[in-house]
Structures are given as structure tokens and as C-alpha cells.
Write an enzyme that holds these catalytic residues in place. Structure first.
Site, PDB file in Angstrom:
ATOM      1  N   ASP A 104      -3.644  19.554 -14.688  1.00 50.05           N
ATOM      2  CA  ASP A 104      -4.153  18.263 -15.163  1.00 50.05           C
ATOM      3  C   ASP A 104      -3.713  18.129 -16.620  1.00 50.05           C
ATOM      4  O   ASP A 104      -4.244  18.807 -17.500  1.00 50.05           O
ATOM      5  CB  ASP A 104      -5.680  18.230 -15.022  1.00 50.05           C
ATOM      6  N   TYR A 110     -12.755  18.907 -16.322  1.00 49.45           N
ATOM      7  CA  TYR A 110     -13.373  17.588 -16.278  1.00 49.45           C
ATOM      8  C   TYR A 110     -14.454  17.578 -15.190  1.00 49.45           C
ATOM      9  O   TYR A 110     -14.172  17.919 -14.036  1.00 49.45           O
ATOM     10  CB  TYR A 110     -12.296  16.524 -16.026  1.00 49.45           C
ATOM     11  N   ARG A 122       0.841  -1.204   0.000  1.00 51.71           N
ATOM     12  CA  ARG A 122       0.000   0.000   0.000  1.00 51.71           C
ATOM     13  C   ARG A 122       0.877   1.255   0.000  1.00 51.71           C
ATOM     14  O   ARG A 122       0.450   2.338  -0.409  1.00 51.71           O
ATOM     15  CB  ARG A 122      -0.965  -0.012   1.194  1.00 51.71           C
TER      16      ARG A 122
HETATM   17  C1  LIG Z   1      -9.005  15.473 -17.690  1.00 51.18           C
HETATM   18  C2  LIG Z   1      -9.393  14.372 -16.752  1.00 51.18           C
HETATM   19  N1  LIG Z   1      -8.905  14.385 -15.492  1.00 51.18           N
HETATM   20  C3  LIG Z   1      -9.237  13.421 -14.606  1.00 51.18           C
HETATM   21  C4  LIG Z   1     -10.098  12.391 -14.941  1.00 51.18           C
HETATM   22  C5  LIG Z   1     -10.460  11.338 -13.937  1.00 51.18           C
HETATM   23  O1  LIG Z   1      -9.773  10.156 -14.206  1.00 51.18           O
HETATM   24  P1  LIG Z   1     -10.280   8.682 -13.842  1.00 51.18           P
HETATM   25  O2  LIG Z   1     -11.508   8.417 -14.651  1.00 51.18           O
HETATM   26  O3  LIG Z   1      -9.100   7.830 -14.180  1.00 51.18           O
HETATM   27  O4  LIG Z   1     -10.579   8.677 -12.375  1.00 51.18           O
HETATM   28  C6  LIG Z   1     -10.622  12.337 -16.232  1.00 51.18           C
HETATM   29  C7  LIG Z   1     -11.558  11.257 -16.614  1.00 51.18           C
HETATM   30  O5  LIG Z   1     -12.206  11.302 -17.635  1.00 51.18           O
HETATM   31  C8  LIG Z   1     -10.263  13.356 -17.154  1.00 51.18           C
HETATM   32  O6  LIG Z   1     -10.751  13.362 -18.420  1.00 51.18           O
END
Ligand SMILES: Cc1ncc(COP(=O)(O)O)c(C=O)c1O
Length: 389
Positions: free
Chosen positions: A182, A109, A52
Site C-alpha cells: 500500500d 490503515y 464497467r
Molecule cells: C493507507 C490507506 N490505504 C487505503 C485507504 C482506503 O482508501 P479509501 O478511503 O479511498 O477507500 C486509506 C484511507 O484512508 C489509507 O489511508
């Protein structure tokens, strides 16, 4: 392999180029052990105690991703894999303290937006959404001494707005604000946010990094191993947000073809955007590679070798014709998610639910690696059927 000697593309293709020390095998082994043997004196030979917290298969994928993001490990850059992109993103927010003010891209997102809307308050975070593509808006929203984090997604889901990372980092740093980017959509193939000054980079590794639609994973990378990074790592260990070793192994395998896939998807996306721009059945094609996209100039500077594989189309006539187009495709797959080898199409507002700010006429396209002509013909036929002029 000396990481300074070769390009990120070569490092990716060769999976860091390290043979397994026991067998000489070029493919890394999967280490499934959940625990590690303790020496009679109580020490651990490799410093690992329990999976973990640490696992060699995850560490291999982490070192590879850090190398691709261009963070120099010797300068303190580090990477931590998570069980999903959301686990990675929320680990960053959950490592802040109650009362901290957080600025977040207005277009982002929806899962992150939804989590913030539901949980930020109980977590004690003061979250403010702002248009990070507008630097004056960012400057006005920063509260000196209170703002602790600027969270930027670029290109941002699903309108593909572009934030000038270097300028946003300069603004934030002048006020002592940490910047997290991101980088799921651009990937390190097209944009390396550390080079623009970002402090943290976050990924849904479920998307392009793995790229085959068969792994759920995420990652946080840091430019420096500071106390905030230690909180993020501690959160992963103690909250149990580590991915399984098999996922980490699949992820490192997926990353070996990252450059090929991202370049191909970007080329095809540009071809599709160019082809359908001005199509009478559409009111807009949203893609940062198009010269009339409001973020094009910045994207051309900030993204290297392409504008990404994601675009959206807005269907003339609204939600009804948009859903008809969706129903009519035969090559595109109707599914959520993005960044895989097959092309996907999605009515984004339908996926996000009634509180979604996404226009009802918008279809989000994730371009894969199929023959571009097949995708163009499919979309052309679907528009013909779905959206009568
Ligand atoms: C830009 C972005 N960030 C984060 C995420 C979240 O990722 P996960 O679905 O792997 O939890 C997504 C999912 O679509 C995403 O498109």
C-alpha cells in the site's frame, strides 16, 4: 511522448503529454459513454464494450499512474482504477482462494484491518498480522506452500512504522509469496515499490494522487499481467468496482501536480517534526524523517526526496489534553483523511473506535501545502492552550 525519455516528474506535469487526437486539446476529454457501438460483424472498433469493464478516461489515468510507479508497460505492468482505495485493497484479498494464508502489517490503515477482521473469515482467508518492520518476524510467520500474500503498508498508519521493502520482497519471494504494497502515504514520488521487487502496488487515490479532497478512488498496479492480475481485473468488472469517468478525469488532473504537492508537504512535515520534537507538551513526535525514529535508516534509503507529509504527535497527559489541543487549532482543519492541500488533524483513536490499538493521546497530522510558519504557530498556540505543563 516516449516515456523512456523523460522523468516521472515531467510525465506527471504533462499528463503523459498526449494531445487529444480529435481536437488537439492538451487537456484530455472526459468520455462519459457507458457503452460502445458494435460493428455489423459483432466486433468493437476499440475493443471496449461497456464502461464497467473499460473506459478511455480511466485508461488515461491508469497509464499515467503506471508510468509514475515506474512499471514498464511493455514488460507487462498494468494499472486498474477502482471506486475507492478500499475497493482496490479488497479486490486483491478477494482474488485469493479459500484457505490461503495472508500476512499483513500489524500497523496499517484501520479500514483494511477492519475489513479483514469482519470478512476474511467468511471469505476463507487465514489472515495473520505481523510486524513487517521486523524481518525475523516476517520470516518466522511465512508458512511455505500456504502463505500466498504479504501485505505491507509503509510508512504505516498512524505510527509511521517503516518496512524494508527490498528485504521483505526477497524473503517473501524465496518462499513463493506475492508482495502487495500500500503506497498511499509514500506515493511514487518518494517510493516506487516495483523497484524493490513488489508484485502489486495499491493506492487510495483519494489521498495524494488526487490531492484535493474531492475524489474517492483507488488503484491496483501489477508488475506482471499474470492469472492473478486477470482475477483482480475480472473482480473489478464483474463486481462493479470501477470508478466513474469524472472521478478518473479529476484524478489525472490531480496527478499533474503530485510532485509539487508531495515535495512541499514532505518539507513542511519535516520542519514541523523537527520543531516540535522534544516539546514539553508532547511525549513523542512520530515521523520517519527524524533520526531517532526506529525506521529512519531504512526510510532514508527507501524514500527518495522526503519522508512524506504524515506525522503523529503524542500529547503528554493523555486523551484529555490531546482532545484539548484538537479543539484549540485554528489553521489545521479537524477532519479525517490525508494527502490533500490543506492540513488536517485528527484524534485517530476516536475515528477508529473502541477496538482501535492506537494510543488515546495520539493526534494524526496530514500536512498540506500552506505556509509552514502558519502551521507551526497554530500548533504551538494549540499546545500552549490545550496541554498546560
Ligand atoms: C493507507 C490507506 N490505504 C487505503 C485507504 C482506503 O482508501 P479509501 O478511503 O479511498 O477507500 C486509506 C484511507 O484512508 C489509507 O489511508
Amino acid at each position: 511522448m516516449d516515456q523512456q525519455e523523460v522523468s516521472a516528474e515531467t510525465l506527471a506535469a504533462q499528463g503523459l503529454g498526449e494531445a487529444d487526437p480529435f481536437s488537439g486539446g492538451l487537456a484530455p476529454v472526459i468520455n462519459l459513454s457507458t457503452n460502445y457501438e458494435q460493428e455489423p460483424d459483432g466486433s468493437y472498433r476499440q475493443g471496449r464494450v461497456y464502461t464497467r469493464a473499460d473506459n478511455p478516461t480511466s485508461e488515461h489515468a491508469e497509464r499515467l499512474l503506471a508510468a509514475l510507479e515506474g512499471g514498464a508497460l511493455e514488460d507487462g505492468c498494468a494499472c486498474a482504477l477502482f471506486g475507492s482505495g478500499m475497493a482496490a485493497a479488497t479486490a486483491v484479498f478477494q482474488s485469493l482462494l479459500p484457505g490461503d494464508h495472508v500476512l499483513v502489517s500489524r500497523v496499517l490503515y484501520w479500514g483494511v484491518r477492519k475489513w479483514l477482521a469482519e470478512f476474511a473469515l467468511t471469505w476463507g482467508l487465514d489472515v495473520e498480522f505481523t510486524d513487517t518492520s521486523d524481518l525475523d518476524a516476517v520470516a518466522a510467520a511465512i508458512r511455505p506452500g500456504r502463505t500466498r500474500l504479504l501485505w505491507v503498508e509503509t510508512p504505516a498508519n498512524p505510527m509511521w512504522e517503516i518496512t524494508d521493502l527490498a528485504a521483505a520482497c526477497r524473503l517473501a519471494h524465496a518462499a513463493g509469496v506475492r508482495v502487495a504494497v500500500d503506497n498511499t502515504v509514500a506515493t511514487p514520488v518518494l517510493t516506487r515499490p516495483f523497484e524493490s521487487g513488489a508484485d502489486l502496488v495499491v493506492h487510495s487515490a483519494t489521498k495524494y494522487l488526487n490531492g484535493h479532497g474531492d475524489v474517492l478512488a483507488g488503484a491496483v498496479l501489477t508488475a506482471r499481467r499474470d492469472p492473478f492480475w486477470e482475477r483482480i481485473r475480472s473482480w473489478r468488472r464483474n463486481a462493479g468496482a470501477m470508478p466513474g469517468p469524472f472521478e478518473a478525469w479529476l484524478l489525472q488532473r490531480g496527478m499533474r501536480t503530485l510532485f509539487l504537492r508531495v515535495h512541499r508537504a514532505s518539507q513542511t512535515a519535516l520542519e514541523i517534526a523537527t520543531c516540535f520534537r522534544g516539546h514539553p507538551a508532547l511525549s513523542a513526535v512520530l515521523y520517519p524523517g527524524l533520526p531517532d525514529h526506529p525506521g529512519h535508516e531504512i526510510a532514508a534509503r527507501q524514500m527518495h526526496g522526503g519522508f512524506g507529509g504524515m506525522l503523529s504527535i503524542r500529547v503528554a497527559g493523555g486523551a484529555g489534553p490531546a482532545r484539548d489541543v484538537l479543539a484549540a487549532v485554528r489553521v489545521f482543519k479537524r477532519a479525517t483523511s490525508l494527502g490533500g492541500v490543506e492540513s488536517l488533524i485528527e484524534h485517530r483513536r476516536g475515528s477508529e473506535g473502541p477496538s482501535s490499538p492506537v494510543p488515546d493521546d495520539l493526534l494524526r497530522l496530514s500536512i498540506g501545502i500552506e505556509a509552514p510558519a502558519d502551521l507551526i504557530a497554530d500548533l504551538e498556540a494549540a499546545l500552549e492552550k490545550g496541554a498546560p505543563r
